[in-house]
Design a protein around this motif. Structure first.
Motif, short mmCIF file in Angstrom:
data_model
loop_
_atom_site.label_atom_id
_atom_site.label_comp_id
_atom_site.label_asym_id
_atom_site.label_seq_id
_atom_site.Cartn_x
_atom_site.Cartn_y
_atom_site.Cartn_z
N GLY A 83 0.80 -1.22 0.00
CA GLY A 83 0.00 0.00 0.00
C GLY A 83 0.82 1.26 0.00
N ARG A 84 1.88 1.31 0.78
CA ARG A 84 2.71 2.51 0.87
C ARG A 84 3.41 2.80 -0.46
NH1 ARG A 84 3.04 7.23 3.06
NH2 ARG A 84 5.15 7.95 3.33
N VAL A 85 3.89 1.76 -1.14
CA VAL A 85 4.56 1.93 -2.43
C VAL A 85 3.58 2.50 -3.45
CG1 VAL A 85 5.69 0.72 -4.35
CG2 VAL A 85 6.24 0.09 -2.00
N PHE A 97 -0.73 2.53 -11.44
CA PHE A 97 0.25 1.62 -10.84
C PHE A 97 -0.02 0.23 -11.40
CE2 PHE A 97 2.00 -1.38 -7.90
CZ PHE A 97 3.15 -0.79 -7.42
N LEU A 98 1.03 -0.38 -11.94
CA LEU A 98 0.91 -1.71 -12.52
C LEU A 98 1.91 -2.62 -11.83
CD1 LEU A 98 -0.53 -3.25 -14.87
CD2 LEU A 98 1.43 -2.66 -16.29
N ARG A 130 -8.49 4.83 -7.78
CA ARG A 130 -8.76 5.13 -6.38
C ARG A 130 -10.00 4.37 -5.93
NH1 ARG A 130 -6.54 8.93 -3.35
NH2 ARG A 130 -7.61 9.49 -1.45
N GLN A 131 -9.86 3.68 -4.82
CA GLN A 131 -10.99 3.00 -4.19
C GLN A 131 -11.07 3.47 -2.76
OE1 GLN A 131 -10.69 -1.24 -4.71
NE2 GLN A 131 -11.01 -1.11 -6.91
N GLY A 132 -12.06 4.27 -2.48
CA GLY A 132 -12.17 4.85 -1.15
C GLY A 132 -11.03 5.81 -0.89
N GLU A 133 -10.31 5.57 0.18
CA GLU A 133 -9.20 6.43 0.58
C GLU A 133 -7.86 6.01 -0.01
OE1 GLU A 133 -9.52 9.30 2.42
OE2 GLU A 133 -11.65 8.89 2.08
N ARG A 134 -7.83 4.91 -0.74
CA ARG A 134 -6.56 4.34 -1.22
C ARG A 134 -6.55 4.19 -2.72
NH1 ARG A 134 -3.18 1.99 3.08
NH2 ARG A 134 -1.81 2.35 1.34
N PHE A 135 -5.34 4.22 -3.26
CA PHE A 135 -5.13 3.87 -4.65
C PHE A 135 -4.85 2.38 -4.72
CE2 PHE A 135 -4.18 8.41 -4.99
CZ PHE A 135 -4.87 8.73 -6.14
N VAL A 136 -5.21 1.76 -5.82
CA VAL A 136 -5.00 0.32 -6.01
C VAL A 136 -4.28 0.09 -7.33
CG1 VAL A 136 -7.01 -0.33 -4.63
CG2 VAL A 136 -7.27 0.01 -7.10
N PRO A 137 -3.59 -1.05 -7.45
CA PRO A 137 -2.96 -1.37 -8.73
C PRO A 137 -4.01 -1.60 -9.82
CG PRO A 137 -2.14 -2.80 -6.98
CD PRO A 137 -3.31 -2.05 -6.43
N PHE A 138 -3.63 -1.32 -11.05
CA PHE A 138 -4.49 -1.61 -12.19
C PHE A 138 -4.67 -3.12 -12.28
CE2 PHE A 138 -4.81 -2.78 -16.71
CZ PHE A 138 -6.00 -2.11 -17.02
N SER A 139 -5.87 -3.52 -12.61
CA SER A 139 -6.17 -4.93 -12.76
C SER A 139 -6.69 -5.20 -14.16
CB SER A 139 -7.20 -5.39 -11.73
OG SER A 139 -7.56 -6.73 -11.96
N ALA A 140 -6.15 -6.23 -14.80
CA ALA A 140 -6.59 -6.59 -16.15
C ALA A 140 -7.87 -7.39 -16.12
CB ALA A 140 -5.50 -7.39 -16.85
#
Length: 141
Positions: A83-85, A97-98, A130-140
Protein backbone atom coordinates in the motif's frame (compact mmCIF):
# COMPACT_ATOMS: atom_id res chain seq x y z
CA UNK A 1 10.09 2.11 -20.51
CA UNK A 2 12.60 2.73 -17.77
CA UNK A 3 13.93 -0.31 -15.91
CA UNK A 4 17.40 -1.19 -14.68
CA UNK A 5 16.72 -4.91 -15.30
CA UNK A 6 17.56 -5.61 -18.92
CA UNK A 7 15.72 -8.96 -18.82
CA UNK A 8 12.54 -7.15 -17.81
CA UNK A 9 13.05 -4.72 -20.69
CA UNK A 10 13.49 -7.56 -23.19
CA UNK A 11 10.40 -9.43 -21.96
CA UNK A 12 8.32 -6.27 -22.02
CA UNK A 13 9.47 -5.40 -25.53
CA UNK A 14 8.79 -8.93 -26.77
CA UNK A 15 5.23 -8.94 -25.39
CA UNK A 16 4.57 -5.42 -26.67
CA UNK A 17 5.81 -6.33 -30.15
CA UNK A 18 3.55 -9.39 -30.23
CA UNK A 19 0.52 -7.27 -29.29
CA UNK A 20 1.29 -4.17 -31.33
CA UNK A 21 4.12 -4.58 -33.84
CA UNK A 22 3.77 -1.00 -35.06
CA UNK A 23 4.31 0.51 -31.60
CA UNK A 24 7.67 2.20 -31.21
CA UNK A 25 9.41 1.03 -28.04
CA UNK A 26 12.24 2.91 -26.34
CA UNK A 27 14.13 1.44 -23.39
CA UNK A 28 16.14 3.29 -20.77
CA UNK A 29 18.02 1.76 -17.86
CA UNK A 30 18.09 4.93 -15.74
CA UNK A 31 15.76 7.78 -15.00
CA UNK A 32 18.54 10.19 -15.90
CA UNK A 33 18.63 8.78 -19.43
CA UNK A 34 14.85 9.17 -19.74
CA UNK A 35 14.92 12.76 -18.48
CA UNK A 36 17.62 13.64 -20.99
CA UNK A 37 15.50 12.19 -23.81
CA UNK A 38 12.39 14.05 -22.65
CA UNK A 39 14.14 17.29 -23.57
CA UNK A 40 14.10 16.20 -27.21
CA UNK A 41 11.02 13.99 -27.48
CA UNK A 42 7.84 13.37 -25.50
CA UNK A 43 6.50 9.81 -25.61
CA UNK A 44 2.83 8.86 -25.57
CA UNK A 45 3.24 6.73 -22.45
CA UNK A 46 5.98 5.86 -19.95
CA UNK A 47 6.35 2.67 -17.94
CA UNK A 48 8.59 3.51 -15.00
CA UNK A 49 10.19 0.95 -12.68
CA UNK A 50 10.25 2.25 -9.12
CA UNK A 51 13.11 0.22 -7.69
CA UNK A 52 16.23 1.42 -9.46
CA UNK A 53 19.66 2.34 -8.09
CA UNK A 54 20.64 5.98 -8.11
CA UNK A 55 17.52 7.93 -8.97
CA UNK A 56 14.54 5.75 -8.11
CA UNK A 57 11.26 5.87 -10.00
CA UNK A 58 9.55 8.15 -7.48
CA UNK A 59 12.23 10.81 -7.87
CA UNK A 60 12.20 10.46 -11.65
CA UNK A 61 8.43 10.88 -11.65
CA UNK A 62 8.62 13.99 -9.47
CA UNK A 63 11.17 15.46 -11.90
CA UNK A 64 8.92 14.69 -14.88
CA UNK A 65 6.00 16.43 -13.18
CA UNK A 66 8.31 19.26 -12.11
CA UNK A 67 8.93 19.96 -15.79
CA UNK A 68 5.23 20.70 -16.21
CA UNK A 69 4.52 17.38 -17.92
CA UNK A 70 1.32 16.74 -15.96
CA UNK A 71 -0.69 15.27 -18.84
CA UNK A 72 2.00 12.74 -19.82
CA UNK A 73 0.75 9.30 -18.74
CA UNK A 74 3.30 7.61 -16.48
CA UNK A 75 2.65 4.10 -15.25
CA UNK A 76 4.53 3.14 -12.11
CA UNK A 77 5.67 -0.42 -12.77
CA UNK A 78 6.94 -2.42 -9.81
CA UNK A 79 7.15 -5.86 -8.25
CA UNK A 80 6.40 -4.28 -4.87
CA UNK A 81 2.68 -3.68 -4.49
CA UNK A 82 2.49 -2.75 -0.83
CA UNK A 83 0.00 0.00 0.00
CA UNK A 84 2.71 2.51 0.87
CA UNK A 85 4.56 1.93 -2.43
CA UNK A 86 1.34 2.46 -4.36
CA UNK A 87 0.40 5.57 -2.36
CA UNK A 88 3.89 7.04 -2.82
CA UNK A 89 3.65 6.42 -6.57
CA UNK A 90 0.42 8.37 -6.86
CA UNK A 91 1.74 11.10 -4.53
CA UNK A 92 4.72 11.45 -6.88
CA UNK A 93 2.35 11.89 -9.83
CA UNK A 94 1.75 8.42 -11.30
CA UNK A 95 -1.20 8.03 -13.62
CA UNK A 96 -1.48 4.32 -12.88
CA UNK A 97 0.25 1.62 -10.84
CA UNK A 98 0.91 -1.71 -12.52
CA UNK A 99 2.29 -4.68 -10.60
CA UNK A 100 4.99 -6.53 -12.53
CA UNK A 101 3.49 -9.86 -13.57
CA UNK A 102 4.98 -13.28 -12.99
CA UNK A 103 4.63 -14.47 -16.58
CA UNK A 104 4.60 -13.23 -20.16
CA UNK A 105 0.94 -14.31 -20.41
CA UNK A 106 0.02 -12.11 -17.45
CA UNK A 107 1.94 -9.20 -18.93
CA UNK A 108 0.15 -9.71 -22.23
CA UNK A 109 -3.23 -9.64 -20.46
CA UNK A 110 -2.25 -6.49 -18.54
CA UNK A 111 -1.08 -4.64 -21.63
CA UNK A 112 -4.10 -5.73 -23.66
CA UNK A 113 -6.45 -4.35 -20.99
CA UNK A 114 -4.36 -1.22 -20.52
CA UNK A 115 -4.18 -0.33 -24.20
CA UNK A 116 -7.96 -0.36 -24.69
CA UNK A 117 -8.37 2.42 -22.11
CA UNK A 118 -9.08 5.95 -23.33
CA UNK A 119 -5.79 7.74 -22.68
CA UNK A 120 -7.03 11.12 -23.95
CA UNK A 121 -7.71 12.09 -20.32
CA UNK A 122 -5.08 10.50 -18.03
CA UNK A 123 -6.80 12.13 -15.05
CA UNK A 124 -9.82 9.90 -15.55
CA UNK A 125 -7.59 6.82 -15.57
CA UNK A 126 -5.84 8.04 -12.42
CA UNK A 127 -9.13 8.62 -10.62
CA UNK A 128 -10.31 5.12 -11.58
CA UNK A 129 -7.37 3.69 -9.60
CA UNK A 130 -8.76 5.13 -6.38
CA UNK A 131 -10.99 3.00 -4.19
CA UNK A 132 -12.17 4.85 -1.15
CA UNK A 133 -9.20 6.43 0.58
CA UNK A 134 -6.56 4.34 -1.22
CA UNK A 135 -5.13 3.87 -4.65
CA UNK A 136 -5.00 0.32 -6.01
CA UNK A 137 -2.96 -1.37 -8.73
CA UNK A 138 -4.49 -1.61 -12.19
CA UNK A 139 -6.17 -4.93 -12.76
CA UNK A 140 -6.59 -6.59 -16.15
CA UNK A 141 -9.56 -8.57 -14.79
Amino acid sequence: MVDDDEDDLLVFESVLNSLSPSTRFRAFTTGIDLLAQLSAETPDLIFLDLNMPGMNGHECLRRIRGRGMHALPVIAFSGSDFGRVIDDSFSSGATMFLTKPMSMQQLSAQLTALFVLDWTDPGTIRRAQRQGERFVPFSAI
